[in-house]
Enzyme design. Structure first.
Site, PDB file in Angstrom:
ATOM      1  N   ASP A  20       0.835  -1.204   0.000  1.00 13.42           N
ATOM      2  CA  ASP A  20       0.000   0.000   0.000  1.00 13.42           C
ATOM      3  C   ASP A  20       0.874   1.260   0.000  1.00 13.42           C
ATOM      4  OD1 ASP A  20       1.004  -0.009   2.541  1.00 13.42           O
ATOM      5  OD2 ASP A  20      -0.931   0.219   3.559  1.00 13.42           O
ATOM      6  N   ASP A  24      10.343   2.568  20.754  1.00 11.30           N
ATOM      7  CA  ASP A  24      10.449   3.994  21.015  1.00 11.30           C
ATOM      8  C   ASP A  24       9.410   4.342  22.076  1.00 11.30           C
ATOM      9  OD1 ASP A  24      11.141   6.787  20.364  1.00 11.30           O
ATOM     10  OD2 ASP A  24      11.719   5.944  18.422  1.00 11.30           O
ATOM     11  N   ASP A  57      12.148   9.059  23.746  1.00 13.61           N
ATOM     12  CA  ASP A  57      12.131  10.240  22.892  1.00 13.61           C
ATOM     13  C   ASP A  57      12.127  11.544  23.677  1.00 13.61           C
ATOM     14  OD1 ASP A  57      11.528  11.326  20.108  1.00 13.61           O
ATOM     15  OD2 ASP A  57       9.845  12.175  21.236  1.00 13.61           O
ATOM     16  N   GLU A  69      16.964  10.012  24.428  1.00  7.27           N
ATOM     17  CA  GLU A  69      17.330  11.050  23.459  1.00  7.27           C
ATOM     18  C   GLU A  69      17.257  12.378  24.193  1.00  7.27           C
ATOM     19  OE1 GLU A  69      15.923  13.249  19.406  1.00  7.27           O
ATOM     20  OE2 GLU A  69      14.591  12.834  21.072  1.00  7.27           O
ATOM     21  N   HIS A 119      16.878   8.946  11.922  1.00  4.16           N
ATOM     22  CA  HIS A 119      15.777   9.474  11.111  1.00  4.16           C
ATOM     23  C   HIS A 119      15.610  10.987  11.209  1.00  4.16           C
ATOM     24  CE1 HIS A 119      14.344   9.183  15.152  1.00  4.16           C
ATOM     25  NE2 HIS A 119      13.301   9.928  14.842  1.00  4.16           N
ATOM     26  N   ASP A 120      16.419  11.645  12.036  1.00  3.90           N
ATOM     27  CA  ASP A 120      16.331  13.100  12.156  1.00  3.90           C
ATOM     28  C   ASP A 120      17.509  13.807  11.498  1.00  3.90           C
ATOM     29  OD1 ASP A 120      14.000  13.017  13.710  1.00  3.90           O
ATOM     30  OD2 ASP A 120      15.121  12.844  15.578  1.00  3.90           O
TER      31      ASP A 120
HETATM   32  C1  NOJ Z   1      12.725  13.318  18.459  1.00  5.31           C
HETATM   33  C2  NOJ Z   1      12.362  12.388  17.352  1.00  5.31           C
HETATM   34  O1  NOJ Z   1      13.484  11.657  16.983  1.00  5.31           O
HETATM   35  C3  NOJ Z   1      11.806  13.243  16.245  1.00  5.31           C
HETATM   36  O2  NOJ Z   1      11.653  12.521  15.054  1.00  5.31           O
HETATM   37  C4  NOJ Z   1      10.512  13.835  16.738  1.00  5.31           C
HETATM   38  O3  NOJ Z   1      10.046  14.764  15.797  1.00  5.31           O
HETATM   39  C5  NOJ Z   1      10.683  14.579  18.076  1.00  5.31           C
HETATM   40  N1  NOJ Z   1      11.520  13.880  18.999  1.00  5.31           N
HETATM   41  C6  NOJ Z   1       9.360  14.812  18.739  1.00  5.31           C
HETATM   42  O4  NOJ Z   1       8.830  13.612  19.217  1.00  5.31           O
HETATM   43 CA    CA Z   2       2.091  -1.498   3.971  1.00  2.00          CA
END
Ligand code: NOJ
Ligand code: CA
Length: 548
Positions: A33, A106, A202, A259, A324-325
């Site tokens: 999808d 997470d 997080d 984090e 991912h950031d």
């Molecule tokens: C850190 C995360 O890694 C990020 O992707 C997110 O936007 C912020 N915290 C808020 O949750």
């Molecule tokens: Ca999928």
């Protein structure tokens, strides 16, 4: 040499993990999808096993409206339908454990989604069971949210403003309320009961908020000051984290990595020392724009050295270069045009062989690069879109604002995993939620698997090396040629064993002077013979030598 067996009951088991971060939306689409899902991830577990990792951290898969791609949770005990069902999750846990892979989730508890039933109730009136679950005020102050604009949003129904450190779809929980604390503790137990082995926690350094009358000098054009900066690392937050550790994680010997916002090695120590009983280790958050502007091999070495000195007796490190950031590591720190393979292997060696628990972000093991989509509409990242608008407001042209936003966009890391050279890189038969990087024709897993010289093959050897050596996992560490702006060389040693990791962190050939008599190469990224002396190093050359 003895093959690594991580004993889950050992106090220090987290030190022997090699963690692979999966960004679920972009890893593998099991039902075509266009969105990655649990069935897709399950189908790729054999690939990850073969890579040699022994833990997977999944970015959020909980039920969510996806304002911030799952970091806005509307039900902490459910799987979002786009990722599958709770049965799929249970199967995922089972399959991971069968393969000797630990499951890390997470944990996003600084805020929920504004669609979470607690918030829906809290915003309905000033006097109900949940009215005190969030942070409400009659008037806003000048704090700004992390994604731009005021950190306060008005609720018509309640007639008050709520605080959101991130987007307005992510209201901050009120951690002064003990009921909130208990909800989170219960939720941790519940997931551990389902077989979860640890948590990446997080945005956790902002739980305790500063005095609301505190409106510091504005830092941006619109008169705002960042709530993130104002509320970081307060003693009250440290107390709350320690409560989560002792009353939550420790009951299950669950691993935890926070984090956090870290300005100094001491900040990092406060979160990740063993004796303070907060987290096992910390992921220091640095905004990509700052990282892009300030990083250099020498700065990196300085930070690593300082942090090593402060934490070596009583702490531990999360070792990573991307997630991912952040931009793709080979695009930011390496050279994704002229030396993609060499620099990807060089960077891999940093992550795996410096002291700490290594984190590999999906796709890094095949040298995936930043994306360059044509228009802002091709992008998804909320942070980038806000940044684009802000830069235009400051007077930049559309083109300049776009180039800037493109360089920091979190979508650079979020484009779909490139499995093969078929449509959409083998990620999905349907057009993905975020376009595949067109370079999937050249950069993909299938191609990497065919060559013993590939980045992927190098990763496998590197991980095996780490798994097989106590010295590389737990040994002492010391930089060599510390002052050199190019050489990135260090030792790992114990009383019986020693490794030299010699590297050139630059695009130029550099002079070096290493006596390697008595050492044998065990891993290298150039096809070179090494004996007795090294007099120069090629661009991004790295070699690991073991004392004979
Ligand atoms: C850190 C995360 O890694 C990020 O992707 C997110 O936007 C912020 N915290 C808020 O949750
Ligand atoms: Ca999928």
């Amino acid at each position: 040499m003895s093959e690594l067996i991580v004993k889950r009951n050992d106090k220090d088991w987290y030190k022997d993990l090699i963690i692979y971060q999966v960004y679920p939306m972009s890893f593998m689409d099991g039902n075509n999808d266009g969105i990655g899902d649990l069935r897709g991830i399950i189908s790729k577990l054999p690939y990850l096993k073969e890579l040699g990792i022994n833990a997977i951290w999944l970015s959020p898969i909980y039920r969510s409206p996806f304002v911030d791609n799952g970091y806005d949770i509307s039900d902490y005990r459910d799987i979002d339908p786009r990722f599958g069902t709770m049965d799929d999750f249970d199967e995922y846990v089972n399959e991971c454990h069968k393969l000797g892979i630990y499951v890390i989730m997470d944990l996003v508890v600084n805020h929920t989604s504004d669609k979470h039933p607690w918030f829906v109730a809290s915003s309905a009136s000033r006097d109900n069971e949940f009215s005190d679950y969030y942070i409400w005020r009659d008037e806003p102050n000048n704090w700004a949210g992390a994604f731009g604009g005021s950190a306060w949003e008005y609720s018509e129904k309640r007639g008050q403003y709520y605080l959101h450190t991130f987007s307005k779809g992510q209201p901050d929980l009120n951690w002064k309320n003990e009921r909130v604390q208990h909800e989170v503790l219960d939720m941790i137990s519940w997931w551990c009961g389902k077989g979860v082995d640890g948590f990446r926690v997080d945005a956790i350094s902002y739980l305790d908020k500063a005095d609301f009358d505190y409106s510091p000098n504005p830092v941006d054009v619109s008169g705002y000051a960042f709530a993130l900066d104002i509320n970081s690392n307060r003693p009250g937050t440290h107390r709350l984290i320690s409560m989560l550790r002792t009353q939550g994680f420790d009951k299950f010997n669950a691993m935890s990595v926070g984090e956090v916002c870290c300005y100094t090695p001491e900040d990092n120590y406060n979160y990740s020392s063993d004796s303070r009983k907060e987290f096992n280790m910390a992921i220091p958050f640095v905004p990509p724009v700052l990282e892009i502007e300030t990083w250099s091999p020498l700065n990196m070495k300085k930070q690593i050295k300082e942090s090593y000195e402060v934490l070596k007796e009583d702490g531990w490190w999360a070792r990573f270069l991307s997630n991912h950031d952040k931009p793709r590591q080979v695009s930011l720190y390496g050279d994704d045009k002229n030396y993609r393979e060499l620099s990807a292997k060089f960077l891999a060696t940093i992550t795996e062989l410096l002291p700490g628990t290594p984190f590999i972000f999906q796709g890094e093991e095949i040298g995936m690069t930043n994306v360059y989509y044509d228009s802002i509409d091709d992008y998804n990242d909320i942070d980038m879109k806000n940044m684009y608008e802000l830069e235009r407001m400051k007077g930049k042209s559309d083109e300049d604002a776009f180039r800037f936003a493109q360089s920091i966009s979190r979508d650079n890391a979020r484009s779909p995993m490139q499995w093969n050279d078929s449509i959409n890189g083998g990620f999905s038969l349907t057009r993905p939620w975020l376009n595949s990087n067109p370079n999937y024709k050249e950069i993909n897993v299938e191609k990497e698997e065919k060559s013993s010289d590939s980045i992927l093959s190098y990763y496998k050897e590197l991980i095996a090396l780490r798994r097989n050596s106590y010295t590389l996992r737990r040994g002492l560490f010391e930089f060599m040629d510390f002052d050199s702006p190019y050489l990135f060389s260090y030792k790992r040693y114990t009383k019986d064993d020693e490794y030299l990791i010699l590297g050139n962190f630059s695009k130029d050939k550099v002079i070096a002077e290493y006596d390697i008599n008595g050492y044998k190469p065990v891993l290298k990224n150039y096809n070179k013979n090494y004996s007795k002396k090294i007099a120069s190093m090629e661009p991004y050359e790295v070699v690991v030598l073991e004392r004979m």
